[in-house]
Write an enzyme that holds these catalytic residues in place. Structure first.
Site, PDB file in Angstrom:
ATOM      1  CG  HIS A  47      -1.928   1.031   1.288  1.00  7.61           C
ATOM      2  ND1 HIS A  47      -1.642   2.356   1.562  1.00  7.61           N
ATOM      3  CD2 HIS A  47      -3.254   0.974   1.060  1.00  7.61           C
ATOM      4  CE1 HIS A  47      -2.768   3.061   1.505  1.00  7.61           C
ATOM      5  NE2 HIS A  47      -3.759   2.245   1.194  1.00  7.61           N
ATOM      6  CB  CYS A 104      -4.077   3.481  -2.232  1.00  9.36           C
ATOM      7  SG  CYS A 104      -5.186   4.505  -1.237  1.00  9.36           S
ATOM      8  CG  HIS A 154      -7.352   0.842  -1.468  1.00 10.39           C
ATOM      9  ND1 HIS A 154      -6.605   1.148  -0.347  1.00 10.39           N
ATOM     10  CD2 HIS A 154      -7.669  -0.465  -1.364  1.00 10.39           C
ATOM     11  CE1 HIS A 154      -6.470   0.054   0.397  1.00 10.39           C
ATOM     12  NE2 HIS A 154      -7.097  -0.934  -0.203  1.00 10.39           N
ATOM     13  CG  ASP A 167      -9.490   3.785   0.793  1.00  9.46           C
ATOM     14  OD1 ASP A 167      -9.830   3.357   1.891  1.00  9.46           O
ATOM     15  OD2 ASP A 167      -8.373   4.279   0.561  1.00  9.46           O
ATOM     16  CG  HIS A 168     -11.161   6.401   3.567  1.00 12.19           C
ATOM     17  ND1 HIS A 168     -10.088   7.237   3.640  1.00 12.19           N
ATOM     18  CD2 HIS A 168     -10.758   5.238   4.124  1.00 12.19           C
ATOM     19  CE1 HIS A 168      -9.061   6.610   4.199  1.00 12.19           C
ATOM     20  NE2 HIS A 168      -9.451   5.402   4.501  1.00 12.19           N
ATOM     21  CE1 TYR A 204     -11.989   1.327   5.154  1.00 12.94           C
ATOM     22  CE2 TYR A 204     -10.920   2.685   6.819  1.00 12.94           C
ATOM     23  CZ  TYR A 204     -10.867   1.964   5.643  1.00 12.94           C
ATOM     24  OH  TYR A 204      -9.684   1.880   4.939  1.00 12.94           O
TER      25      TYR A 204
HETATM   26  C1  DNO Z   1      -6.825   3.512   5.896  1.00  9.04           C
HETATM   27  C2  DNO Z   1      -6.032   2.726   4.967  1.00  9.04           C
HETATM   28  C3  DNO Z   1      -4.867   2.006   5.621  1.00  9.04           C
HETATM   29  C4  DNO Z   1      -4.377   0.905   4.706  1.00  9.04           C
HETATM   30  C5  DNO Z   1      -3.295   0.080   5.280  1.00  9.04           C
HETATM   31  C6  DNO Z   1      -2.777  -0.975   4.334  1.00  9.04           C
HETATM   32  O1  DNO Z   1      -7.959   3.676   5.718  1.00  9.04           O
HETATM   33  O2  DNO Z   1      -5.621   3.447   3.882  1.00  9.04           O
HETATM   34  O3  DNO Z   1      -5.280   1.432   6.790  1.00  9.04           O
HETATM   35  O4  DNO Z   1      -5.419   0.076   4.422  1.00  9.04           O
HETATM   36  O5  DNO Z   1      -2.236   0.901   5.555  1.00  9.04           O
HETATM   37  O6  DNO Z   1      -1.771  -1.702   4.935  1.00  9.04           O
END
Ligand code: DNO
Length: 387
Positions: free
Chosen positions: A240, A278, A305, A347-348, A364
């Site tokens: 990541h 990401c 992501h 993601d989020h 989340y």
């Molecule tokens: C937060 C995320 C991080 C990510 C980890 C992957 O929301 O971007 O927690 O998932 O760092 O290892």
């Protein structure tokens, strides 16, 4: 892409049947109850996998199998910890869980200064404010020589903030930066820990002698040991990127831009050594053209992501709508369309409506992510039909 969702295990208030109803196909999760550095046994893995499958879903991605600090700073017990990591990877492969996300950021997993920044439309977003961050570093952490890392304007604004900030606002800042964002991702500090700032200082100290080259060597050392196991058991590892993708707290950074990714992919040039693309993390640096990077690295991307940010002229950034911001998710969807089985998670999402008081992990919540999933699903369907 396969539509996946980060679910925090059997204790998550969002149930697997909720997820089934909203069009989720695969689950992203971890054995959150196992401490960092301990082996994930085949029994524990299979127990969770069967639970997920009983709900008509599949366990698509592990996020994360955490890498212990000692592996990152090359501590005396790193070989022992790497051996345990290999056993967990092998067990995942045997169980048929074949995509494993991790990160190699020293000390702190991801950073925001504000977990509920009110937006014009009444929802709340995650936010990174350069002055508030500098304030934490200079006035709360009191890191040695920290002032060298900030511009005169930022130093001046941090000094001004010191005159007005209240004790409870300071606690909130500490909570946002090193507590609430960390514990739930198997980070170093959890809610309830006494004196998190002191713990944090001790962790930073471990990296006093580690610069970027040394961190790269430590990552390469780790990869050279674990990738053969990943290959043997058919597991794809995917790192990541650093969030945010710029220097923080005097710590070396590892994956922030195209040059870093190129170095990383060549360091161990094996298809099992891949990237978690990401989009949100990468978009928070104005130097990153996110679709160009996606085009370049799609073939070594094992997990996506989808998220976006808006970056302000002063470098502050806010998490944007999945339909907007500088990550350009529509372009990314066009690029990743070629890979129908590639797991993608929303993601989020914004904190909104009745979710506001529900105490979800920051980023989340349910409704905001559900809205984002619907938006992304719409974009995917349009791209499918029109291109
Ligand atoms: C937060 C995320 C991080 C990510 C980890 C992957 O929301 O971007 O927690 O998932 O760092 O290892």
């Amino acid at each position: 892409m396969e539509k996946t969702w980060r679910w925090f295990g059997k204790k998550d208030n969002i149930t697997l049947s909720d997820l089934k109803q909203i069009g989720v196909e695969g689950i992203v999760t971890a054995l959150h109850h196992i401490s960092n550095g301990e082996i994930w046994s085949l029994d524990e893995i299979l127990d969770l996998k069967n639970y997920i499958e009983a709900a008509g879903l599949r366990w698509s991605v592990v996020e994360s199998l955490p890498v212990s600090e000692s592996i990152k700073y090359a501590g005396a017990d790193r070989d022992e910890l790497i051996e345990k990591y290999k056993i967990s990877l092998a067990n995942l492969g045997k169980a048929g869980v074949r995509t494993v996300c991790y990160n190699f950021m020293p000390v702190i997993d991801w950073i925001r200064t504000d977990l509920q920044k009110k937006q014009e439309n009444g929802t709340y977003a995650l936010y990174f404010d350069r002055v508030r961050f500098a304030y934490f570093d200079l006035y709360i952490l009191k890191r040695k020589d920290a002032e060298k890392d900030y511009s005169p304007e930022i130093l001046e604004q941090a000094q001004a903030l010191d005159k007005t900030i209240t004790e409870s606002e300071k606690d909130e800042l500490i909570d946002a930066i090193i507590v609430k964002t960390q514990g739930f991702v198997n980070g170093n500090i959890k809610e309830g820990d006494q004196n998190p700032v002191a713990i944090f200082r001790r962790l930073l100290d471990l990296y006093k002698e580690v610069d970027k080259n040394q961190l790269r060597e430590n990552l390469k050392y780790f990869l050279e040991k674990v990738i053969p196991t990943a290959e043997k058991y058919g597991v794809n590892l995917c790192i990541h990127p650093d969030d945010p993708p710029f220097p923080v707290l005097g710590l070396p950074r590892i994956v922030t831009n195209a040059e870093d990714v190129e170095w990383f992919l060549k360091a161990v040039d094996n298809p099992h050594n891949g990237l978690t693309f990401c989009a949100g993390s990468l978009s928070a640096s104005l130097n990153n053209d996110v679709p160009v990077m996606a085009q370049k690295f799609a073939s070594r991307t094992h997990f996506v992501h989808l998220r976006s940010t808006n970056v302000f002229p002063n470098g502050n950034f806010v998490e944007a709508s999945h339909l907007g911001g500088r990550a350009n998710l529509l372009e990314l969807i066009k690029i990743f369309k070629k890979y129908p089985h590639l797991p993608m998670r929303i993601d989020h999402g914004p904190l909104m409506l009745s979710d506001i008081d529900k105490k979800y992990n920051p980023g989340y919540s349910f409704l905001g992510r559900m809205k984002a999933l619907a938006e992304v699903s719409g974009m995917m369907a349009a791209v499918e039909a029109l291109t």
